[in-house]
Design a protein around this motif. Structure first.
Motif, PDB file in Angstrom:
ATOM      1  N   LEU A 170       0.827  -1.201   0.000  1.00 30.88           N
ATOM      2  CA  LEU A 170       0.000   0.000   0.000  1.00 30.88           C
ATOM      3  C   LEU A 170       0.864   1.256   0.000  1.00 30.88           C
ATOM      4  CD1 LEU A 170      -2.723   1.421   0.103  1.00 30.88           C
ATOM      5  CD2 LEU A 170      -2.709   1.092   2.595  1.00 30.88           C
ATOM      6  N   ALA A 171       1.912   1.267   0.798  1.00 33.47           N
ATOM      7  CA  ALA A 171       2.807   2.425   0.828  1.00 33.47           C
ATOM      8  C   ALA A 171       3.424   2.655  -0.553  1.00 33.47           C
ATOM      9  CB  ALA A 171       3.898   2.227   1.878  1.00 33.47           C
ATOM     10  N   SER A 172       3.850   1.603  -1.221  1.00 32.73           N
ATOM     11  CA  SER A 172       4.452   1.737  -2.548  1.00 32.73           C
ATOM     12  C   SER A 172       3.455   2.286  -3.557  1.00 32.73           C
ATOM     13  CB  SER A 172       4.987   0.388  -3.031  1.00 32.73           C
ATOM     14  OG  SER A 172       6.080  -0.024  -2.250  1.00 32.73           O
ATOM     15  N   PHE A 173       2.248   1.740  -3.563  1.00 31.87           N
ATOM     16  CA  PHE A 173       1.235   2.240  -4.494  1.00 31.87           C
ATOM     17  C   PHE A 173       0.928   3.708  -4.208  1.00 31.87           C
ATOM     18  CE2 PHE A 173      -0.418  -2.370  -4.531  1.00 31.87           C
ATOM     19  CZ  PHE A 173       0.427  -2.713  -5.579  1.00 31.87           C
ATOM     20  N   SER A 174       0.878   4.069  -2.936  1.00 31.34           N
ATOM     21  CA  SER A 174       0.589   5.448  -2.559  1.00 31.34           C
ATOM     22  C   SER A 174       1.708   6.394  -2.988  1.00 31.34           C
ATOM     23  CB  SER A 174       0.371   5.557  -1.053  1.00 31.34           C
ATOM     24  OG  SER A 174      -0.741   4.798  -0.661  1.00 31.34           O
ATOM     25  N   TYR A 175       2.952   6.003  -2.756  1.00 34.60           N
ATOM     26  CA  TYR A 175       4.077   6.838  -3.174  1.00 34.60           C
ATOM     27  C   TYR A 175       4.099   6.998  -4.688  1.00 34.60           C
ATOM     28  CZ  TYR A 175       6.277   6.732   1.469  1.00 34.60           C
ATOM     29  OH  TYR A 175       6.557   6.885   2.797  1.00 34.60           O
ATOM     30  N   GLY A 176       3.884   5.917  -5.401  1.00 36.97           N
ATOM     31  CA  GLY A 176       3.867   5.987  -6.866  1.00 36.97           C
ATOM     32  C   GLY A 176       2.805   6.936  -7.360  1.00 36.97           C
ATOM     33  N   TYR A 177       1.632   6.845  -6.759  1.00 39.64           N
ATOM     34  CA  TYR A 177       0.543   7.732  -7.139  1.00 39.64           C
ATOM     35  C   TYR A 177       0.900   9.184  -6.819  1.00 39.64           C
ATOM     36  CZ  TYR A 177      -4.074   9.546  -7.900  1.00 39.64           C
ATOM     37  OH  TYR A 177      -5.128  10.269  -8.378  1.00 39.64           O
ATOM     38  N   GLY A 178       1.566   9.403  -5.716  1.00 36.78           N
ATOM     39  CA  GLY A 178       1.985  10.754  -5.341  1.00 36.78           C
ATOM     40  C   GLY A 178       2.947  11.353  -6.356  1.00 36.78           C
ATOM     41  N   TRP A 179       3.899  10.561  -6.839  1.00 37.74           N
ATOM     42  CA  TRP A 179       4.819  11.037  -7.868  1.00 37.74           C
ATOM     43  C   TRP A 179       4.058  11.455  -9.121  1.00 37.74           C
ATOM     44  CZ3 TRP A 179       9.914  12.113  -8.495  1.00 37.74           C
ATOM     45  CH2 TRP A 179      10.776  11.797  -7.437  1.00 37.74           C
ATOM     46  N   LEU A 180       3.147  10.622  -9.542  1.00 40.92           N
ATOM     47  CA  LEU A 180       2.407  10.906 -10.770  1.00 40.92           C
ATOM     48  C   LEU A 180       1.478  12.103 -10.588  1.00 40.92           C
ATOM     49  CD1 LEU A 180       2.213   9.790 -13.629  1.00 40.92           C
ATOM     50  CD2 LEU A 180       0.284   8.419 -12.872  1.00 40.92           C
ATOM     51  N   ASP A 181       0.778  12.155  -9.492  1.00 44.89           N
ATOM     52  CA  ASP A 181      -0.145  13.253  -9.241  1.00 44.89           C
ATOM     53  C   ASP A 181       0.609  14.580  -9.137  1.00 44.89           C
ATOM     54  OD1 ASP A 181      -2.936  13.995  -8.848  1.00 44.89           O
ATOM     55  OD2 ASP A 181      -2.380  14.464  -6.787  1.00 44.89           O
ATOM     56  N   ALA A 182       1.777  14.575  -8.525  1.00 46.23           N
ATOM     57  CA  ALA A 182       2.588  15.796  -8.449  1.00 46.23           C
ATOM     58  C   ALA A 182       2.989  16.246  -9.855  1.00 46.23           C
ATOM     59  CB  ALA A 182       3.825  15.563  -7.584  1.00 46.23           C
ATOM     60  N   GLY A 183       3.358  15.302 -10.714  1.00 45.58           N
ATOM     61  CA  GLY A 183       3.707  15.642 -12.097  1.00 45.58           C
ATOM     62  C   GLY A 183       2.539  16.252 -12.848  1.00 45.58           C
ATOM     63  N   VAL A 184       1.340  15.741 -12.590  1.00 44.11           N
ATOM     64  CA  VAL A 184       0.143  16.312 -13.216  1.00 44.11           C
ATOM     65  C   VAL A 184      -0.048  17.748 -12.729  1.00 44.11           C
ATOM     66  CG1 VAL A 184      -2.377  16.158 -13.340  1.00 44.11           C
ATOM     67  CG2 VAL A 184      -0.989  14.106 -13.642  1.00 44.11           C
ATOM     68  N   ARG A 185       0.077  17.951 -11.446  1.00 41.74           N
ATOM     69  CA  ARG A 185      -0.119  19.301 -10.876  1.00 41.74           C
ATOM     70  C   ARG A 185       0.915  20.287 -11.386  1.00 41.74           C
ATOM     71  NH1 ARG A 185      -3.826  20.246  -6.374  1.00 41.74           N
ATOM     72  NH2 ARG A 185      -2.595  22.130  -6.357  1.00 41.74           N
ATOM     73  N   MET A 186       2.113  19.805 -11.722  1.00 40.35           N
ATOM     74  CA  MET A 186       3.166  20.685 -12.253  1.00 40.35           C
ATOM     75  C   MET A 186       3.039  20.893 -13.762  1.00 40.35           C
ATOM     76  SD  MET A 186       6.568  19.691 -10.087  1.00 40.35           S
ATOM     77  CE  MET A 186       6.507  17.939 -10.421  1.00 40.35           C
ATOM     78  N   GLY A 187       2.090  20.220 -14.388  1.00 37.14           N
ATOM     79  CA  GLY A 187       1.886  20.379 -15.823  1.00 37.14           C
ATOM     80  C   GLY A 187       2.783  19.506 -16.678  1.00 37.14           C
ATOM     81  N   LEU A 188       3.391  18.481 -16.077  1.00 39.36           N
ATOM     82  CA  LEU A 188       4.277  17.593 -16.831  1.00 39.36           C
ATOM     83  C   LEU A 188       3.513  16.551 -17.639  1.00 39.36           C
ATOM     84  CD1 LEU A 188       6.992  16.931 -14.100  1.00 39.36           C
ATOM     85  CD2 LEU A 188       7.019  18.650 -15.933  1.00 39.36           C
TER      86      LEU A 188
END
Length: 93
Positions: free
Chosen positions: A63-81
């Motif tokens: 669960l921690a791994s899936f959550s961290y992975g999602y956080g990386w991707l969501d941050a990239g979306v928020r930054m416009g990447l």
């Protein structure tokens, strides 16, 4: 409240779907393109790690791994990447 196994499965599906939905907006070889590639690589790596942990019946680390992975991707979306489908429930925007 969801139990650990159900929540782990839900986060895996969410990360997998988010990776399929997100497309890099910047050209490869540019600073933004490189940043997007790194975010995507980290998200995919955490998805793989989570699956490994789940196969080992280590649901907490899965669960921690899936959550961290999602956080990386969501941050990239928020930054416009990444470009994501309009109205997607998978990302904060």
């Amino acid at each position: 409240m969801a139990d650990l196994a159900e929540k782990t499965d839900r986060y895996e599906r969410m990360l997998d779907a988010a990776l399929a939905a997100a497309t890099v907006t910047a050209p490869s070889g540019t600073p933004l393109g490189d940043a997007a590639a790194e975010c995507e690589e980290m998200a995919r790596s955490y998805l793989d790690d989570g699956r490994h942990f789940r196969d080992e019946d280590d649901l907490v680390n899965a669960l921690a791994s899936f959550s961290y992975g999602y956080g990386w991707l969501d941050a990239g979306v928020r930054m416009g990447l990444f470009d994501v489908p309009e109205g997607s429930h998978l990302f904060t925007m």
